[in-house]
Write a protein that holds these residues in place. Structure first.
Motif, PDB file in Angstrom:
ATOM      1  N   PRO A 130      13.194  -1.723 -10.222  1.00 12.38           N
ATOM      2  CA  PRO A 130      13.338  -2.943 -11.018  1.00 12.38           C
ATOM      3  C   PRO A 130      12.305  -3.008 -12.133  1.00 12.38           C
ATOM      4  O   PRO A 130      11.258  -2.363 -12.085  1.00 12.38           O
ATOM      5  N   VAL A 131      12.614  -3.826 -13.139  1.00  7.16           N
ATOM      6  CA  VAL A 131      11.767  -3.979 -14.315  1.00  7.16           C
ATOM      7  C   VAL A 131      11.364  -5.448 -14.458  1.00  7.16           C
ATOM      8  O   VAL A 131      12.205  -6.346 -14.364  1.00  7.16           O
ATOM      9  N   ALA A 132      10.074  -5.673 -14.688  1.00 12.08           N
ATOM     10  CA  ALA A 132       9.562  -7.015 -14.965  1.00 12.08           C
ATOM     11  C   ALA A 132       9.007  -7.054 -16.373  1.00 12.08           C
ATOM     12  O   ALA A 132       8.573  -6.031 -16.913  1.00 12.08           O
TER      13      ALA A 132
ATOM     14  N   SER B 294       0.831  -1.198   0.000  1.00  8.38           N
ATOM     15  CA  SER B 294       0.000   0.000   0.000  1.00  8.38           C
ATOM     16  C   SER B 294       0.870   1.254   0.000  1.00  8.38           C
ATOM     17  O   SER B 294       1.841   1.358   0.757  1.00  8.38           O
ATOM     18  N   GLY B 295       0.533   2.201  -0.869  1.00 14.14           N
ATOM     19  CA  GLY B 295       1.304   3.434  -0.995  1.00 14.14           C
ATOM     20  C   GLY B 295       2.313   3.404  -2.122  1.00 14.14           C
ATOM     21  O   GLY B 295       2.859   4.451  -2.496  1.00 14.14           O
ATOM     22  N   ASP B 296       2.569   2.224  -2.687  1.00 11.89           N
ATOM     23  CA  ASP B 296       3.525   2.097  -3.787  1.00 11.89           C
ATOM     24  C   ASP B 296       2.854   2.400  -5.122  1.00 11.89           C
ATOM     25  O   ASP B 296       1.625   2.428  -5.242  1.00 11.89           O
ATOM     26  N   ASP B 297       3.693   2.586  -6.130  1.00  6.55           N
ATOM     27  CA  ASP B 297       3.222   2.906  -7.478  1.00  6.55           C
ATOM     28  C   ASP B 297       3.707   1.836  -8.450  1.00  6.55           C
ATOM     29  O   ASP B 297       4.869   1.424  -8.428  1.00  6.55           O
ATOM     30  N   LEU B 298       2.785   1.396  -9.320  1.00  4.47           N
ATOM     31  CA  LEU B 298       3.077   0.403 -10.353  1.00  4.47           C
ATOM     32  C   LEU B 298       2.919   1.057 -11.719  1.00  4.47           C
ATOM     33  O   LEU B 298       1.916   1.715 -11.993  1.00  4.47           O
ATOM     34  N   PHE B 299       3.893   0.867 -12.599  1.00  4.96           N
ATOM     35  CA  PHE B 299       3.902   1.475 -13.923  1.00  4.96           C
ATOM     36  C   PHE B 299       3.686   0.373 -14.951  1.00  4.96           C
ATOM     37  O   PHE B 299       4.506  -0.547 -15.068  1.00  4.96           O
ATOM     38  N   ILE B 300       2.599   0.446 -15.709  1.00  3.76           N
ATOM     39  CA  ILE B 300       2.206  -0.611 -16.642  1.00  3.76           C
ATOM     40  C   ILE B 300       2.095  -0.022 -18.046  1.00  3.76           C
ATOM     41  O   ILE B 300       1.513   1.056 -18.221  1.00  3.76           O
ATOM     42  N   PRO B 301       2.599  -0.710 -19.076  1.00  2.14           N
ATOM     43  CA  PRO B 301       2.433  -0.188 -20.433  1.00  2.14           C
ATOM     44  C   PRO B 301       0.969  -0.242 -20.858  1.00  2.14           C
ATOM     45  O   PRO B 301       0.231  -1.159 -20.488  1.00  2.14           O
ATOM     46  N   ASP B 302       0.564   0.720 -21.646  1.00  2.00           N
ATOM     47  CA  ASP B 302      -0.835   0.829 -22.049  1.00  2.00           C
ATOM     48  C   ASP B 302      -1.285  -0.334 -22.922  1.00  2.00           C
ATOM     49  O   ASP B 302      -2.475  -0.568 -23.079  1.00  2.00           O
ATOM     50  N   ASN B 303      -0.321  -1.093 -23.485  1.00  2.00           N
ATOM     51  CA  ASN B 303      -0.681  -2.202 -24.365  1.00  2.00           C
ATOM     52  C   ASN B 303      -0.535  -3.562 -23.688  1.00  2.00           C
ATOM     53  O   ASN B 303      -0.422  -4.588 -24.351  1.00  2.00           O
ATOM     54  N   ALA B 304      -0.503  -3.590 -22.360  1.00  2.00           N
ATOM     55  CA  ALA B 304      -0.276  -4.840 -21.637  1.00  2.00           C
ATOM     56  C   ALA B 304      -1.463  -5.789 -21.771  1.00  2.00           C
ATOM     57  O   ALA B 304      -2.598  -5.378 -22.075  1.00  2.00           O
ATOM     58  N   TYR B 305      -1.198  -7.054 -21.539  1.00  2.00           N
ATOM     59  CA  TYR B 305      -2.212  -8.101 -21.423  1.00  2.00           C
ATOM     60  C   TYR B 305      -3.335  -7.584 -20.534  1.00  2.00           C
ATOM     61  O   TYR B 305      -3.094  -7.133 -19.412  1.00  2.00           O
ATOM     62  N   ASN B 306      -4.569  -7.603 -21.037  1.00  2.00           N
ATOM     63  CA  ASN B 306      -5.646  -6.894 -20.349  1.00  2.00           C
ATOM     64  C   ASN B 306      -5.893  -7.355 -18.909  1.00  2.00           C
ATOM     65  O   ASN B 306      -6.159  -6.515 -18.042  1.00  2.00           O
ATOM     66  N   PRO B 307      -5.814  -8.658 -18.572  1.00  2.00           N
ATOM     67  CA  PRO B 307      -5.953  -9.026 -17.165  1.00  2.00           C
ATOM     68  C   PRO B 307      -4.895  -8.387 -16.263  1.00  2.00           C
ATOM     69  O   PRO B 307      -5.154  -8.139 -15.075  1.00  2.00           O
ATOM     70  N   CYS B 308      -3.720  -8.097 -16.803  1.00  2.00           N
ATOM     71  CA  CYS B 308      -2.699  -7.374 -16.031  1.00  2.00           C
ATOM     72  C   CYS B 308      -3.154  -5.943 -15.778  1.00  2.00           C
ATOM     73  O   CYS B 308      -2.991  -5.409 -14.671  1.00  2.00           O
TER      74      CYS B 308
ATOM     75  N   LEU C 118       7.890  -0.678  -9.259  1.00  2.00           N
ATOM     76  CA  LEU C 118       8.025  -1.694 -10.306  1.00  2.00           C
ATOM     77  C   LEU C 118       7.571  -1.109 -11.638  1.00  2.00           C
ATOM     78  O   LEU C 118       6.511  -0.490 -11.719  1.00  2.00           O
ATOM     79  N   VAL C 119       8.389  -1.314 -12.663  1.00  2.00           N
ATOM     80  CA  VAL C 119       8.011  -0.972 -14.033  1.00  2.00           C
ATOM     81  C   VAL C 119       7.724  -2.283 -14.756  1.00  2.00           C
ATOM     82  O   VAL C 119       8.589  -3.164 -14.841  1.00  2.00           O
ATOM     83  N   TRP C 120       6.498  -2.407 -15.247  1.00  2.00           N
ATOM     84  CA  TRP C 120       6.099  -3.608 -15.978  1.00  2.00           C
ATOM     85  C   TRP C 120       6.307  -3.381 -17.469  1.00  2.00           C
ATOM     86  O   TRP C 120       6.133  -2.265 -17.963  1.00  2.00           O
ATOM     87  N   THR C 121       6.703  -4.419 -18.182  1.00  2.00           N
ATOM     88  CA  THR C 121       6.848  -4.334 -19.629  1.00  2.00           C
ATOM     89  C   THR C 121       6.261  -5.582 -20.270  1.00  2.00           C
ATOM     90  O   THR C 121       6.028  -6.595 -19.611  1.00  2.00           O
ATOM     91  N   GLU C 122       6.042  -5.485 -21.564  1.00  2.00           N
ATOM     92  CA  GLU C 122       5.579  -6.621 -22.347  1.00  2.00           C
ATOM     93  C   GLU C 122       6.103  -6.410 -23.760  1.00  2.00           C
ATOM     94  O   GLU C 122       5.999  -5.301 -24.296  1.00  2.00           O
ATOM     95  N   SER C 123       6.714  -7.430 -24.336  1.00  2.00           N
ATOM     96  CA  SER C 123       7.316  -7.236 -25.648  1.00  2.00           C
ATOM     97  C   SER C 123       7.133  -8.483 -26.509  1.00  2.00           C
ATOM     98  O   SER C 123       7.639  -9.547 -26.171  1.00  2.00           O
TER      99      SER C 123
END
Length: 385
Positions: free
Chosen positions: A177-179, A98-112, A148-153
């Motif tokens: 970190p990057v996932a 709680s209080g953390d920030d998650l960064f997700i790409p706009d084109n990520a797998y929709n359930p993510c 956390l920075v999330w990516t999908e490629s």
């Protein structure tokens, strides 16, 4: 000791002889794990994975699969989960509070994306969505509480290939970190840890299994501290997998690279044919120049697998493209991919991508059928538009 019949059934004196060898790994089922004595029980730590404590934490079967998957990705640690989405959840919940920030790409797998929205709505974790093509520009968007920075490629459905090296450099410069969800390449087309990613997530449901019959996921890393955080989430969420399912995934691994390359060759042939059709405005295949981020695919990838999308000419309505999908005979309508059978799925991209301004998108998974037959199937279906 004289034993009654029922006791003899439960406590047989027979021990199978040692020395049996075969290519398939043994399937070790078990919830209860037996310890030789109290000292052994008290000295065993589930996180170390150098002994067995309880079925939830692993058996020789699941430990073997984890080791093989880590080796494919060039990692050191691996944790299994009941599905690809479970692996995504395990990583995110292990890394954030709680209080953390998650960064997700706009084109990520929709359930993510939906997981991020749920965490923001109910658990006090902010989830923000960034342009997947931002590259090093994400450095300006990372906040002090980003964890956390999330990516999908490439990106799910719309297939953009981000500049992973630039994203990782920017995030690491901020201590974040990057996932990555690396399911599209199965760890074969992209060695994500080598380009700077810290945590790799895979849906083993796809190419690793290859049979369209198993649900499983994995999280892989080289970093002991990151693995320990994910392992605690794995334990607290109770994310065990069946050793029987682990066996099915292992059974698919020896042929995975050959199948992946066959999917790749078939998909390129079908995509190339589709490029010449007037009905298709754009082919979104990372190996093709018109796909956003193609230059990063050329730099970082060695293969592409069987999944790509096409955008129909805007003159065609959704009703028409739905008719096209329904007219396909070899391409079956279904989610997922990576199996031997070809699949197709139309998407309402505007519902999951606010910036989408193009025509109707249809995603193809090219299986292991003869590409000429798949092309003929698409051609006859285009005739109903």
């Amino acid at each position: 000791m004289t034993k009654g019949r029922q006791t003899s059934i439960l406590h047989s004196d027979y021990v199978a002889p040692e020395g049996f060898g075969a290519f398939p790994p043994a399937i070790h089922y078990g919830s209860t794990v037996l310890f030789p004595n109290v000292a052994a029980m008290r000295s065993t730590e589930w996180k170390e994975k150098n002994a067995y404590t309880y079925g939830l934490h692993g058996t020789p079967t699941t430990f073997t699969l984890e080791a093989r998957l880590a080796e494919i990705e060039g990692g050191k640690y691996c944790l299994l989960a009941p599905s690809g989405l479970a692996a995504i959840s395990m990583v995110i919940l292990g890394m954030l509070k709680s209080g953390d920030d998650l960064f997700i790409p706009d084109n990520a797998y929709n359930p993510c994306r939906e997981l991020g929205k749920w965490l923001q709505r109910d658990y006090g974790i902010t989830a923000r969505f960034y342009d997947p093509m931002a590259g090093s520009g994400i450095a300006e968007l990372i906040q002090p509480n980003t964890r956390l920075v999330w990516t999908e490629s490439p990106g799910s459905v719309t297939m953009e290939v981000p500049d992973l090296r630039a994203i990782c450099a920017a995030a690491h410069g901020k201590g974040v970190p990057v996932a990555i969800d690396n399911t599209w390449s199965a760890g074969l087309g992209l060695q994500a840890l080598d380009v700077g990613v810290d945590i790799v997530v895979q849906a083993l449901t796809k190419y690793q299994s290859g049979g369209s019959d198993v649900l499983m996921g994995a999280a892989i890393t080289r970093d002991a501290a990151l693995n320990e955080r994910i392992a605690h989430a794995h334990m607290r969420l109770g994310l065990g997998v069946s050793p029987g399912d682990a066996y099915l995934v292992m059974r698919g691994l020896p042929s995975m690279k050959l199948r992946f390359e066959a999917h790749d060759a078939g998909a390129r042939a079908v995509a190339q044919w589709l490029k010449g059709r007037a009905e298709i405005a754009r082919v979104l295949h990372p190996a093709f120049e018109e796909c956003p981020g193609h230059e990063f695919f050329q730099r970082d990838f060695t293969g592409a697998g069987g999944l790509f999308s096409v955008v129909f000419d805007p003159g065609y309505t959704e009703e028409q493209t739905d008719r096209f999908v329904d007219a396909l005979k070899l391409f079956k309508l279904g989610y997922s991919w990576g199996g031997a059978h070809s699949l197709v799925m139309p998407y309402r991209v505007a519902a999951i991508r606010s910036s989408w301004k193009q025509g109707t998108l249809v995603r193809f998974n090219v299986g292991l059928e003869d590409p000429a037959d798949l092309i003929a199937d698409i051609e006859q279906a285009l005739g109903v538009l």
